[in-house]
Design an enzyme around this catalytic site. Structure first.
Site, PDB file in Angstrom:
ATOM      1  N   ASP A   1      70.877  14.935  37.154  1.00 49.21           N
ATOM      2  CA  ASP A   1      71.159  14.666  38.570  1.00 49.21           C
ATOM      3  C   ASP A   1      70.581  15.748  39.477  1.00 49.21           C
ATOM      4  OD1 ASP A   1      73.061  16.449  37.706  1.00 49.21           O
ATOM      5  OD2 ASP A   1      74.786  15.318  38.422  1.00 49.21           O
TER       6      ASP A   1
HETATM    7  C1  LAN Z   1      78.698  22.092  35.834  1.00 53.87           C
HETATM    8  C2  LAN Z   1      78.200  22.323  37.198  1.00 53.87           C
HETATM    9  C3  LAN Z   1      77.257  21.285  37.713  1.00 53.87           C
HETATM   10  C4  LAN Z   1      77.549  19.910  37.159  1.00 53.87           C
HETATM   11  C5  LAN Z   1      76.918  18.758  37.969  1.00 53.87           C
HETATM   12  C6  LAN Z   1      75.431  18.897  38.185  1.00 53.87           C
HETATM   13  C7  LAN Z   1      77.583  18.698  39.352  1.00 53.87           C
HETATM   14  C8  LAN Z   1      77.246  17.452  37.233  1.00 53.87           C
HETATM   15  O1  LAN Z   1      76.839  16.337  37.978  1.00 53.87           O
HETATM   16  C9  LAN Z   1      76.748  17.466  35.807  1.00 53.87           C
HETATM   17  C10 LAN Z   1      77.429  18.587  35.029  1.00 53.87           C
HETATM   18  C11 LAN Z   1      77.264  19.989  35.648  1.00 53.87           C
HETATM   19  C12 LAN Z   1      75.888  20.492  35.298  1.00 53.87           C
HETATM   20  C13 LAN Z   1      78.269  20.988  35.085  1.00 53.87           C
HETATM   21  C14 LAN Z   1      78.716  20.856  33.676  1.00 53.87           C
HETATM   22  C15 LAN Z   1      79.853  21.786  33.210  1.00 53.87           C
HETATM   23  C16 LAN Z   1      79.742  23.177  33.819  1.00 53.87           C
HETATM   24  C17 LAN Z   1      78.430  23.774  33.401  1.00 53.87           C
HETATM   25  C18 LAN Z   1      79.803  22.994  35.355  1.00 53.87           C
HETATM   26  C19 LAN Z   1      81.077  22.342  35.846  1.00 53.87           C
HETATM   27  C20 LAN Z   1      79.857  24.441  35.809  1.00 53.87           C
HETATM   28  C21 LAN Z   1      80.754  25.159  34.737  1.00 53.87           C
HETATM   29  C22 LAN Z   1      80.873  24.196  33.542  1.00 53.87           C
HETATM   30  C23 LAN Z   1      80.834  24.959  32.176  1.00 53.87           C
HETATM   31  C24 LAN Z   1      81.003  23.979  31.033  1.00 53.87           C
HETATM   32  C25 LAN Z   1      81.913  26.039  32.120  1.00 53.87           C
HETATM   33  C26 LAN Z   1      82.179  26.617  30.757  1.00 53.87           C
HETATM   34  C27 LAN Z   1      83.305  25.934  30.076  1.00 53.87           C
HETATM   35  C28 LAN Z   1      83.279  25.050  29.015  1.00 53.87           C
HETATM   36  C29 LAN Z   1      84.376  24.088  28.793  1.00 53.87           C
HETATM   37  C30 LAN Z   1      82.203  24.994  28.001  1.00 53.87           C
END
Ligand code: LAN
Length: 723
Positions: A453
């Site tokens: 995305d």
């Molecule tokens: C994010 C941030 C961005 C987010 C979007 C682009 C908004 C979404 O549409 C797809 C998934 C994604 C990339 C995403 C996935 C999970 C993340 C990376 C996070 C929410 C930011 C932090 C999180 C990460 C997994 C934190 C570490 C914890 C775990 C449970 C592994």
């Protein structure tokens, strides 16, 4: 910033003990007291400092009928964008608070303790202040700033505070310890807690289910080969398996010995570690472990007892190369905050404290730290720069305001231009990687992981701006530069017609039964998401409107994508949002996606039934004051949970969706717009309300830009379309 007059006095760390140093740290600490009871979310007032005088002051827009709603909307847009422009960084992006989860600073502080790399004193004070600001009334801490107390949250903050110099003479520490002991002690921490405590040497490695490095050497066809896990899970399991394989642990310092006494309900030496593997606190269980996980871990734990030293060494060699690969490719930022901390421990342990690798990690710690009025926190990523900039860019264009803000528009384009990923990782297939060249990341070009995305939103914004010839452009993001992004997006469509986040789905969904984390759902494998699918559809559609490249492939992808979105719609017409709160967000994406894929809105009277149902769902949730308001509990409970108060961000998503469908109920839409206008502050800023973001069903995360961008976007759409 340390004041000039202190600089000659503070030459070494111990100088902070001098009266001037102590006075400075105390003053710093006092300055960061904030009232969690009013709202646990910081409003980023430090970043927005210049406007603080006006913050909270009511809107400048008259509430009577001396102006029409359209005129009011125009004032709000001009005021709102001029405010937001002042926050834009010189290189074009917006930085902001991306905190929320409470387990990130602890990981970093534990890494700093083990590796003997303490933070500067003022930073330590600010970290502690942040932790104290988020202590719950019952003495514990949640998984995130709005959450109920959990063993994970509480144990992690407790050990962090101890490392940062607090002790039980502080009554708040005592309350925290009481919480831990009255809930059964730290053996009840979930898997990640057990891991961190083991590394800190206050829990035994044999109290963990084995995190076998040998799993990386499974044959590739094994469905639960770690190479097939969702990349965040994979990249965290990776350094965890190193630490487990080497049984990395901190020295047995006096602090470690004291913690062993403070965290448990019985004597440390009498703990039954094998039994402790299975212990968990009721407060932490969101996704219970399954009998399949228990069976598999029995086998894995059995293997650990008899493992071959030679094979372990071979597996560890692969793990080491893989961590080095991730470090090098991401320029030591790493995919996220959790593996940043654990990879740092690896670099210190494997390459040594004086190694370039470890020093490079240390430099990147700062990238993740953010200071707001509630203290210093570690962000959930190294920022959300590209994501926020792309949305701000689209909102500006849709409001038709780019001519009023030409410098902001030029800088937005510059950021989109300079953050398109320019490289592929070397030997990425050896390490379960993928193509990244030509794609866009969530944060920065150095981070380098491509996301569906983000690629789509980056591309869409680039195309919208390309078409505005009067916007100044240093370089042009031309067709040749868009082709690889299109190729990648097309290659990322899953069998079911939807798109996942970073990679194609590699393993069957059932491997979720092996999720050991308790706190999170959907971490084992990529899944197809409404949001990612809708965004991919929108990006590809924008591209194909203006270019002939791979027209038929794109059309086929759009058709399949539309059918996928339709299949994801709940019977009540809504979509569940996986990455923000929650049904308003999901339904906004679901509707934009379907409408883009060719499903009809209300423009000539009869909408597609899916669109009609979705609009009815949204309208049924509008509150008497014209707003929508969802609590993050919607995500946790998978049902629409009302917030106590209307929320501008939810209201904006709902309105964006209704207006996109050209819904004829103008009164409902205008009531919503009037609600948003009434919440705008005199400065042009909007208040920070409840937390907007979420991941893996259970952990909330702050997106401070959302409160500016989405309300302005909704007002802009209204201004253009309904006037
Ligand atoms: C994010 C941030 C961005 C987010 C979007 C682009 C908004 C979404 O549409 C797809 C998934 C994604 C990339 C995403 C996935 C999970 C993340 C990376 C996070 C929410 C930011 C932090 C999180 C990460 C997994 C934190 C570490 C914890 C775990 C449970 C592994």
């Amino acid at each position: 910033e340390i004041p000039e007059e202190l600089k000659p006095i503070i030459q070494s760390d111990s100088d902070w003990e001098k009266p001037e140093g102590v006075a400075f740290l105390k003053a710093l600490d006092r300055a960061f007291l904030f009232d969690k009871k009013i709202n646990p979310n910081s409003a980023d007032r430090l970043l927005r400092y210049a406007h603080r005088k006006q913050a909270g002051e009511p809107s400048i827009i008259p509430s009577d009928d001396s102006f029409s709603l359209k005129e009011k909307a125009r004032i709000a847009l001009l005021n709102g964008f001029s405010f937001y422009e002042t926050l834009q960084e010189p290189d074009g992006n917006w930085s902001g608070d991306y905190g929320g989860p409470l387990f990130l600073i602890p990981g970093l502080v534990i890494a700093s303790y083990i590796t003997g790399s303490p933070f500067e004193k003022p930073m330590q004070v600010l970290m502690k202040r942040n932790i104290w600001n988020h202590q719950n009334e019952d003495g514990g801490w949640g998984l995130h700033i709005e959450g109920h107390s959990t063993m994970f949250g509480t144990v992690m903050q407790y050990v962090t505070l101890r490392i940062l110099g607090e002790n039980l003479s502080n009554p708040d520490m005592k309350r925290a310890q009481d919480w831990i002991l009255s809930h059964g002690g730290a053996t009840k921490a979930p898997q990640w807690g057990k891991f961190y405590l083991s590394v800190l040497n206050v829990y035994e490695w044999k109290g963990n289910d084995a995190l076998l490095p040998e799993m990386w050497k499974f044959p590739k066809w094994v469905p639960f080969h770690p190479g097939k896990y969702w990349c965040h899970n994979r990249m965290i399991f990776l350094p965890m398996s190193y630490c487990f394989g080497k049984k990395v642990k901190a020295e047995l310092t006096p602090l470690v010995k004291e913690l062993r006494k403070e965290l448990y309900t019985s004597d440390y030496d009498s703990i039954n570690w094998k039994k402790a593997r299975r212990e968990a606190c009721q407060t932490d269980i969101y996704h219970p472990v399954s009998k399949w996980y228990l069976r598999l871990s029995t086998i894995i734990n059995g293997y650990e007892r008899i493992h071959s030293k030679r094979f372990r060494k071979k597996a560890l060699n692969y793990v080491e190369d893989y961590i080095d690969f991730e470090d090098t490719y991401t320029r030591y930022i790493n995919i996220g905050p959790v593996n940043q901390a654990i990879n740092s421990i690896y670099a210190w342990h494997h390459h040594g404290k004086d190694s370039e690798q470890f020093k490079n990690h240390l430099k990147r710690w700062k990238d993740y730290l953010w200071i707001a009025e509630d203290g210093a926190k570690m962000a959930g990523y190294n920022g959300s720069q590209l994501w926020d900039t792309a949305f701000a860019g689209q909102a500006l264009i849709e409001a038709d305001m780019e001519n009023h803000f030409p410098v902001m528009a030029e800088k937005i384009y510059r950021y989109i231009d300079s953050s398109q990923i320019e490289r592929n990782a070397k030997e990425y297939d050896k390490f379960w990687g993928d193509v990244t060249l030509g794609c866009w990341p969530f944060s920065t070009i150095d981070h380098g992981w491509a996301i569906t995305d983000c690629t789509s939103e980056g591309m869409k914004t680039a195309i919208l701006y390309n078409r505005k010839e009067h916007i100044q452009k240093q370089h042009h993001i031309d067709l040749e530069r868009l082709k690889p992004a299109v190729d990648w997006l097309l290659s990322m469509q899953n069998k079911d017609g939807g798109w996942a986040s970073y990679e194609k789905q590699r393993a069957p969904k059932w491997i979720e039964v092996l999720n050991p984390a308790l706190l999170f759902e959907n971490i084992m494998t990529e899944a197809t998401y409404t949001e990612c699918s809708s965004a991919s559809i929108q990006g590809l559609n924008e591209f194909t409107k203006h270019h002939d490249y791979r027209k038929e492939d794109i059309q086929r992808a759009l058709d399949r994508g539309g059918r996928f979105l339709k299949s994801k719609q709940d019977p009540d017409g809504s979509w569940y949002g996986c990455w923000a709160v929650c049904y308003t967000y999901g339904t906004w994406f679901g509707m934009e996606g379907l409408l883009t894929a060719g499903y009809k809105g209300y423009e000539d009277g009869t909408p597609a039934p899916e669109i009609q149902k979705a609009c009815e769902f949204l309208l049924s949730k509008q509150r008497a004051d014209g707003s929508w308001g969802e609590s993050f509990e919607s995500c946790v409970q998978h049902r629409y949970v009302e917030h106590e108060d209307g929320q501008i961000v939810n209201t904006a998503w709902a309105l964006l969706a209704l207006m996109k469908a050209k819904h004829p109920d103008r009164t409902a839409i205008e009531k919503g717009i009037a609600f948003i206008l009434s919440r705008q502050e005199a400065s042009g800023d909007f208040p920070q309300e409840g937390v907007s973001g979420i991941f893996n069903g259970n952990c909330a995360i702050t997106y401070t830009a959302y409160r500016n961008v989405f309300p302005l976007w909704a007002i802009g759409r209204y201004y253009r379309w309904y006037s």
